[in-house]
Design a protein around this motif. Structure first.
Motif, short mmCIF file in Angstrom:
data_model
loop_
_atom_site.label_atom_id
_atom_site.label_comp_id
_atom_site.label_asym_id
_atom_site.label_seq_id
_atom_site.Cartn_x
_atom_site.Cartn_y
_atom_site.Cartn_z
N ASN A 88 0.67 -1.24 0.16
CA ASN A 88 -0.10 -0.03 -0.01
C ASN A 88 0.76 1.05 -0.16
OD1 ASN A 88 -2.81 1.56 0.41
ND2 ASN A 88 -2.06 1.39 2.07
N ALA A 89 1.34 1.98 -1.48
CA ALA A 89 2.30 3.04 -1.47
C ALA A 89 1.43 4.67 -2.24
CB ALA A 89 3.17 2.56 -1.76
N TRP A 90 1.47 5.30 -1.30
CA TRP A 90 1.59 6.76 -1.60
C TRP A 90 2.32 7.61 -1.89
CZ3 TRP A 90 -3.74 9.04 -0.76
CH2 TRP A 90 -4.44 7.78 -0.45
N ILE A 91 2.82 8.39 -2.74
CA ILE A 91 3.32 9.68 -2.76
C ILE A 91 3.49 11.31 -1.08
CG2 ILE A 91 4.40 11.47 -4.38
CD1 ILE A 91 3.06 9.19 -6.15
N VAL A 92 4.30 11.51 -1.36
CA VAL A 92 4.10 12.76 -0.24
C VAL A 92 4.41 13.87 -1.29
CG1 VAL A 92 4.36 13.47 1.28
CG2 VAL A 92 3.68 11.55 1.73
N GLY A 93 4.04 14.50 -1.43
CA GLY A 93 4.47 15.88 -2.23
C GLY A 93 3.03 16.16 -2.95
N SER A 94 3.39 16.85 -4.14
CA SER A 94 2.58 17.68 -4.83
C SER A 94 1.58 17.19 -6.22
CB SER A 94 3.37 19.42 -5.86
OG SER A 94 2.47 19.35 -6.20
N THR A 95 0.51 17.00 -5.46
CA THR A 95 -1.25 16.18 -6.17
C THR A 95 -0.97 16.56 -8.72
OG1 THR A 95 -2.65 16.20 -4.30
CG2 THR A 95 -3.61 16.45 -6.70
N GLU A 96 -0.77 17.95 -7.95
CA GLU A 96 -0.25 18.94 -9.06
C GLU A 96 0.94 18.17 -10.29
OE1 GLU A 96 -0.14 22.80 -11.54
OE2 GLU A 96 -0.30 22.84 -9.25
N LYS A 97 1.58 18.08 -9.98
CA LYS A 97 2.56 17.67 -9.76
C LYS A 97 2.45 15.64 -9.99
CE LYS A 97 7.05 19.17 -9.39
NZ LYS A 97 8.28 19.68 -8.38
N PHE A 98 2.34 15.51 -9.00
CA PHE A 98 2.30 13.76 -8.97
C PHE A 98 1.07 12.21 -9.65
CE2 PHE A 98 6.22 15.34 -7.13
CZ PHE A 98 7.32 14.82 -7.79
N ALA A 99 0.30 13.51 -9.59
CA ALA A 99 -1.63 12.64 -9.39
C ALA A 99 -1.31 11.35 -10.45
CB ALA A 99 -2.93 13.44 -9.47
N ALA A 100 -0.62 11.64 -11.96
CA ALA A 100 -0.38 10.38 -12.31
C ALA A 100 0.26 9.39 -12.35
CB ALA A 100 0.09 11.43 -14.07
N PHE A 101 1.28 9.58 -11.13
CA PHE A 101 1.74 8.03 -10.92
C PHE A 101 1.24 7.10 -9.09
CE2 PHE A 101 4.18 11.78 -12.47
CZ PHE A 101 5.95 11.44 -13.62
N GLY A 102 0.16 7.80 -8.82
CA GLY A 102 -0.02 7.40 -7.95
C GLY A 102 -0.84 7.84 -6.70
N ARG A 103 -0.97 7.49 -5.64
CA ARG A 103 -2.33 8.32 -4.42
C ARG A 103 -0.95 9.31 -3.48
NH1 ARG A 103 -4.42 3.01 -1.46
NH2 ARG A 103 -2.33 2.73 -1.81
N VAL A 104 -1.35 10.68 -4.17
CA VAL A 104 -0.27 11.70 -3.21
C VAL A 104 -1.44 12.24 -2.34
CG1 VAL A 104 0.60 13.58 -3.74
CG2 VAL A 104 0.06 12.52 -5.57
N VAL A 105 -0.35 12.04 -0.94
CA VAL A 105 -0.69 13.44 0.17
C VAL A 105 -0.16 14.21 -0.12
CG1 VAL A 105 0.60 11.97 1.54
CG2 VAL A 105 -0.90 13.65 2.37
N GLU A 106 -0.66 15.44 0.23
CA GLU A 106 0.14 16.62 0.32
C GLU A 106 1.26 17.75 1.96
OE1 GLU A 106 -2.05 19.60 -2.14
OE2 GLU A 106 -0.29 18.98 -3.73
#
Length: 202
Positions: free
Chosen positions: A50-68
């Motif tokens: 279960n993996a998430w990206i921590v960063g900008s939704t605008e920049k990274f939403a195409a790559f997976g689920r994001v928390v800002e």
């Protein structure tokens, strides 16, 4: 939104901001035929399910689920805080996007140590230095991080003294077959060129 079970762990990849030394966004740089972000997400997913990206939704939403970040521009501690504020699992694996040599079996080892311990943080220490961006944090570390960020203090490892911390020392890592080179991160063009030779395209 988040999967949660008694024994589950959530993986978070700190995608980072702009890299001043590299001159471009590290997360989107290609290594071994895929971006550093894809590489790190794949590994976090394999370790935790279960993996998430921590960063900008605008920049990274195409790559997976994001928390800002709640505290943008406050460095890795803000990323850890964002991850832990949103997670529903007690244990959370935090890794940095620019550590391509981390081994999956090491991440699983870290998680196993965290499950067996009451510690709030399980963190390796190699070459005399902490590795806070390859560690397992309990959800309640978010409160400690929040206090520190509110006070304008962004240093992660200075907070380890405030909570129960299990330190995995270099000797123990080496006993289990894990070397210091695994923690290298990519900051300069030279690091990048060396990594390209070590991680051929697949």
């Amino acid at each position: 939104m988040y999967y949660h079970g008694v024994d589950s762990v959530t993986g978070f990849v700190l995608a980072g901001g702009k890299s001043s030394r590299m001159g471009q966004d590290k997360a989107l740089m290609q290594l071994g035929g895929q971006t550093l972000l894809a590489h790190a997400l794949e590994r976090a997913q394999a370790a935790t399910g279960n993996a998430w990206i921590v960063g900008s939704t605008e920049k990274f939403a195409a790559f997976g689920r994001v928390v800002e970040d709640v505290y943008p521009g406050s460095g890795p501690l803000a990323g850890i805080h964002a991850a832990l504020s949103g997670t529903r699992t007690q244990l959370n694996l935090i890794t940095a996007v620019d550590m391509p040599f981390l081994q999956l079996n090491f991440l699983k080892y870290l998680i196993t140590q965290a499950r067996a311990s009451k510690a709030v943080v399980v963190v390796p220490r190699v070459g005399g230095g902490w590795q806070p961006l390859c560690a397992v944090y309990k959800k309640n570390f978010a409160e400690v991080a929040q206090r520190s960020l509110s006070a304008g203090k962004n240093k992660v490892d200075s907070l380890f003294a405030e909570v129960q911390t299990l330190v995995i020392e270099q000797a123990e890592l080496e006993r289990n077959g894990f070397g210091e080179a695994m923690f290298r991160n990519l900051n300069t063009e030279q690091d990048w060129q060396e990594a390209k030779q070590k991680l051929p395209a697949r």
